[in-house]
Design an enzyme around this catalytic site. Structure first.
Site, PDB file in Angstrom:
ATOM      1  N   VAL A 270      65.931  94.665  14.514  1.00 53.63           N
ATOM      2  CA  VAL A 270      67.093  95.197  15.331  1.00 53.63           C
ATOM      3  C   VAL A 270      68.192  93.878  15.016  1.00 53.63           C
ATOM      4  O   VAL A 270      69.122  94.131  15.614  1.00 53.63           O
ATOM      5  CB  VAL A 270      67.312  95.603  16.533  1.00 53.63           C
ATOM      6  CG1 VAL A 270      66.005  96.856  16.808  1.00 53.63           C
ATOM      7  CG2 VAL A 270      66.234  94.598  17.393  1.00 53.63           C
TER       8      VAL A 270
ATOM      9  N   HIS B  12      64.806 101.376  14.447  1.00 52.40           N
ATOM     10  CA  HIS B  12      64.832 101.032  15.822  1.00 52.40           C
ATOM     11  C   HIS B  12      66.211 100.701  16.357  1.00 52.40           C
ATOM     12  O   HIS B  12      66.113 100.133  17.589  1.00 52.40           O
ATOM     13  CB  HIS B  12      63.651  99.964  16.192  1.00 52.40           C
ATOM     14  CG  HIS B  12      62.277 100.556  15.907  1.00 52.40           C
ATOM     15  ND1 HIS B  12      61.349  99.658  15.726  1.00 52.40           N
ATOM     16  CD2 HIS B  12      61.976 101.551  15.710  1.00 52.40           C
ATOM     17  CE1 HIS B  12      60.286 100.250  15.518  1.00 52.40           C
ATOM     18  NE2 HIS B  12      60.576 101.639  15.589  1.00 52.40           N
TER      19      HIS B  12
ATOM     20  N   ASN C  71      51.732  90.273   4.035  1.00 53.98           N
ATOM     21  CA  ASN C  71      51.736  89.976   5.424  1.00 53.98           C
ATOM     22  C   ASN C  71      50.985  88.605   5.695  1.00 53.98           C
ATOM     23  O   ASN C  71      50.232  88.112   4.392  1.00 53.98           O
ATOM     24  CB  ASN C  71      50.822  90.930   6.018  1.00 53.98           C
ATOM     25  CG  ASN C  71      51.080  91.116   7.873  1.00 53.98           C
ATOM     26  OD1 ASN C  71      50.988  89.713   8.488  1.00 53.98           O
ATOM     27  ND2 ASN C  71      51.541  92.011   8.281  1.00 53.98           N
TER      28      ASN C  71
END
Ligand code: OAD
Length: 243
Positions: free
Chosen positions: A105, A121, A215
């Protein structure tokens, strides 16, 4: 395969792909100095999500919830996109079928120059009226009035999906369809613990896409990835788009 060989292979797949879909999470912004949610120093290690990021918390104490979002907005205001965000804009520029889906966000993909990322989101810089549903962009930090009010007099809220709320239907449908259409799906910096976002890479995989994960550590997706690259998004994404 060595990591260098895996990077070469992933880079080749990116060049060959007709439809690349990327899903990012908080890890891509970690290299910009934005805290993640679940790791060491993560926001949900220090704060209880149910006290701050639920409709119930907002109904109970809108000022407290807004103080937390105002703090996060102030923290984000000075942050800049890092080489990971920039590499994705370069990937987008070079590919004909490219979609960026983000759970973040923070607005850093926009600042980097990504075109219309699908924000699952929401966006911390957008406010929404709790009564008339009017939406507005607001980058004021700190906010002059807490909690902020709409012109209609009702409370404004961050245009963010809280726990227990549904994702925006149009955004989710588009993300779903872009996952199904992908022949290469790249998942970057997400713990893959929050649904429905975490299902998108698996959906793409089931529909025949190659799955590449970036990751710093293993996630529930790692076992399903064709290539899992361990390291930071800020290092690895630029390595995937260099010629
Ligand atoms: P998490 O905090 O759950 O996970 C961040 C992931 O990024 C972890 O898997 C880390 O290993 C990885 N990571 C950390 N630093 C990295 C780096 N420099 N490079 C690459 N990877 C790195 O964040 P999300 O998965 O995004 O919801 O969390 C999903 C949702 O949960 C968020 O969108 C948020 C939260 O509640 C809302 O705001 C609605």
């Amino acid at each position: 395969m060595s990591q260098k060989a895996e990077i070469d292979q992933a880079r080749k797949w990116i060049v060959e792909a007709k439809a690349i879909t990327v899903l990012t999470g908080a890890g891509i912004s970690a290299d910009s100095g934005v805290p993640t949610f679940r790791g060491d120093g993560g926001l949900w290690r220090k704060y209880r999500a149910e006290d701050l990021a639920t409709p119930e918390a907002f109904a109970d104490n809108p000022k407290l919830v807004w103080e937390w979002y105002d703090w996060r907005r102030r923290q984000l205001a000075g942050k800049r996109p890092n080489p990971g965000h920039i590499a994705l804009t370069e990937m987008e520029r070079r590919s004909s079928g490219f979609t960026l889906i983000t759970q973040n966000v923070d607005g850093l993909h926009d600042l980097a120059g990504s075109r219309l990322p699908l924000k699952l989101h929401g966006d911390i810089w957008n406010l929404r009226c709790t009564d008339c549903s009017a939406r507005s962009v607001n980058r004021e930090t700190p906010l002059k009035r807490l909690p902020p009010l709409c012109d209609c007099g009702a409370l404004l809220r961050p245009d963010i999906v809280w726990f227990g709320e549904s994702l925006p239907q149009d955004v989710l449908e588009e993300a779903w369809s872009r996952a199904c259409a992908a022949d290469l799906f790249l998942v970057v910096g997400t713990s893959a613990l929050v649904q429905p976002a975490a299902s998108l890479p698996l959906l793409a995989r089931e529909r025949g896409a190659r799955l590449v994960e970036i990751n710093q550590q293993k996630t529930p997706l790692t076992a399903h990835a064709d290539i899992a690259l361990f390291g930071t998004a800020g290092d690895l994404l630029p390595a995937l788009v260099t010629l």
